[in-house]
Design a protein around this motif. Structure first.
Motif, PDB file in Angstrom:
ATOM      1  N   VAL A  10      42.632  -6.384 -25.197  1.00 35.62           N
ATOM      2  CA  VAL A  10      41.414  -7.185 -25.056  1.00 35.62           C
ATOM      3  C   VAL A  10      40.583  -6.997 -26.316  1.00 35.62           C
ATOM      4  CG1 VAL A  10      39.326  -7.565 -23.693  1.00 35.62           C
ATOM      5  CG2 VAL A  10      41.454  -6.843 -22.556  1.00 35.62           C
ATOM      6  N   ILE A  15      33.260 -10.692 -22.394  1.00 37.78           N
ATOM      7  CA  ILE A  15      31.897 -10.744 -21.863  1.00 37.78           C
ATOM      8  C   ILE A  15      31.807 -10.090 -20.491  1.00 37.78           C
ATOM      9  CG2 ILE A  15      31.222 -12.788 -23.190  1.00 37.78           C
ATOM     10  CD1 ILE A  15      31.816 -14.470 -20.645  1.00 37.78           C
ATOM     11  N   GLY A  16      32.865  -9.419 -20.079  1.00 41.23           N
ATOM     12  CA  GLY A  16      32.820  -8.662 -18.832  1.00 41.23           C
ATOM     13  C   GLY A  16      32.733  -9.508 -17.581  1.00 41.23           C
ATOM     14  N   CYS A  17      33.373 -10.648 -17.575  1.00 39.67           N
ATOM     15  CA  CYS A  17      33.257 -11.553 -16.426  1.00 39.67           C
ATOM     16  C   CYS A  17      34.097 -11.106 -15.228  1.00 39.67           C
ATOM     17  CB  CYS A  17      33.655 -12.962 -16.833  1.00 39.67           C
ATOM     18  SG  CYS A  17      35.444 -13.185 -16.968  1.00 39.67           S
ATOM     19  N   TRP A  18      35.009 -10.177 -15.455  1.00 40.27           N
ATOM     20  CA  TRP A  18      35.816  -9.586 -14.381  1.00 40.27           C
ATOM     21  C   TRP A  18      37.023 -10.426 -13.987  1.00 40.27           C
ATOM     22  CZ3 TRP A  18      34.478  -4.741 -12.543  1.00 40.27           C
ATOM     23  CH2 TRP A  18      35.159  -4.278 -11.429  1.00 40.27           C
ATOM     24  N   CYS A  20      39.880 -11.196 -15.379  1.00 40.78           N
ATOM     25  CA  CYS A  20      41.202 -10.589 -15.589  1.00 40.78           C
ATOM     26  C   CYS A  20      41.448  -9.447 -14.617  1.00 40.78           C
ATOM     27  CB  CYS A  20      41.339 -10.114 -17.031  1.00 40.78           C
ATOM     28  SG  CYS A  20      40.114  -8.893 -17.547  1.00 40.78           S
ATOM     29  N   ALA A  36      36.344  -5.305 -20.780  1.00 39.23           N
ATOM     30  CA  ALA A  36      37.677  -5.118 -20.210  1.00 39.23           C
ATOM     31  C   ALA A  36      38.584  -4.378 -21.186  1.00 39.23           C
ATOM     32  CB  ALA A  36      38.276  -6.474 -19.862  1.00 39.23           C
ATOM     33  N   CYS A  57      40.783 -16.192 -18.871  1.00 37.18           N
ATOM     34  CA  CYS A  57      39.688 -15.599 -19.654  1.00 37.18           C
ATOM     35  C   CYS A  57      38.859 -16.701 -20.314  1.00 37.18           C
ATOM     36  CB  CYS A  57      40.246 -14.655 -20.706  1.00 37.18           C
ATOM     37  SG  CYS A  57      38.943 -13.923 -21.725  1.00 37.18           S
ATOM     38  N   PRO A  58      37.547 -16.737 -20.058  1.00 41.45           N
ATOM     39  CA  PRO A  58      36.727 -17.843 -20.574  1.00 41.45           C
ATOM     40  C   PRO A  58      36.452 -17.757 -22.073  1.00 41.45           C
ATOM     41  CG  PRO A  58      35.350 -16.269 -19.410  1.00 41.45           C
ATOM     42  CD  PRO A  58      36.770 -15.825 -19.198  1.00 41.45           C
ATOM     43  N   VAL A  59      36.698 -16.611 -22.662  1.00 39.16           N
ATOM     44  CA  VAL A  59      36.396 -16.470 -24.094  1.00 39.16           C
ATOM     45  C   VAL A  59      37.640 -16.116 -24.914  1.00 39.16           C
ATOM     46  CG1 VAL A  59      33.960 -15.896 -23.773  1.00 39.16           C
ATOM     47  CG2 VAL A  59      35.669 -14.065 -23.700  1.00 39.16           C
ATOM     48  N   ILE A  62      41.942 -12.059 -24.447  1.00 40.24           N
ATOM     49  CA  ILE A  62      43.151 -11.290 -24.152  1.00 40.24           C
ATOM     50  C   ILE A  62      44.310 -11.855 -24.957  1.00 40.24           C
ATOM     51  CG2 ILE A  62      44.687 -10.445 -22.356  1.00 40.24           C
ATOM     52  CD1 ILE A  62      42.477 -11.197 -20.316  1.00 40.24           C
TER      53      ILE A  62
HETATM   54  S1  SF4 Z   1      38.604 -12.380 -18.345  1.00 40.25           S
HETATM   55 FE1  SF4 Z   1      38.121 -12.150 -20.534  1.00 40.25          FE
HETATM   56  S2  SF4 Z   1      35.891 -12.075 -20.638  1.00 40.25           S
HETATM   57 FE2  SF4 Z   1      36.451 -11.735 -18.496  1.00 40.25          FE
HETATM   58  S3  SF4 Z   1      36.518  -9.472 -18.308  1.00 40.25           S
HETATM   59 FE3  SF4 Z   1      38.607 -10.172 -18.798  1.00 40.25          FE
HETATM   60  S4  SF4 Z   1      38.784 -10.061 -21.043  1.00 40.25           S
HETATM   61 FE4  SF4 Z   1      36.604  -9.974 -20.509  1.00 40.25          FE
END
Ligand code: SF4
Length: 66
Positions: A10, A15-18, A20, A36, A57-59, A62
């Motif tokens: 990662v 942005i820690g959206c959870w 994944c 993450a 993942c929105p950004v 990964i």
């Molecule tokens: S899906 Fe992407 S943005 Fe969200 S916690 Fe996982 S790595 Fe971070």
């Protein structure tokens, strides 16, 4: 089909959206700063859920290591 194990990581865009973690908690978790990380000590050979996490993942944080 290759037996090469792809190892996810990662990057700093997380942005820690959870998302994944919700999709693949065997491999992904959040640290104390809500970033993450991939539990690379886990067996990642069954990577279908990892691919789903990458897709979700929105950004686009990964990736697989080369
Ligand atoms: S899906 Fe992407 S943005 Fe969200 S916690 Fe996982 S790595 Fe971070």
């Amino acid at each position: 089909m290759s037996d090469e194990v792809k190892v996810p990581y990662v990057n700093e865009n997380c942005i820690g959206c959870w998302a994944c973690v919700a999709i693949c908690s065997d491999v992904f978790d959040l640290d104390d700063e809500w970033k993450a990380f991939a539990k690379t000590w886990m067996d990642t050979s069954n990577s279908s859920w990892i691919d789903d996490a990458i897709w979700a993942c929105p950004v686009n944080a990964i990736h697989y290591k080369d």
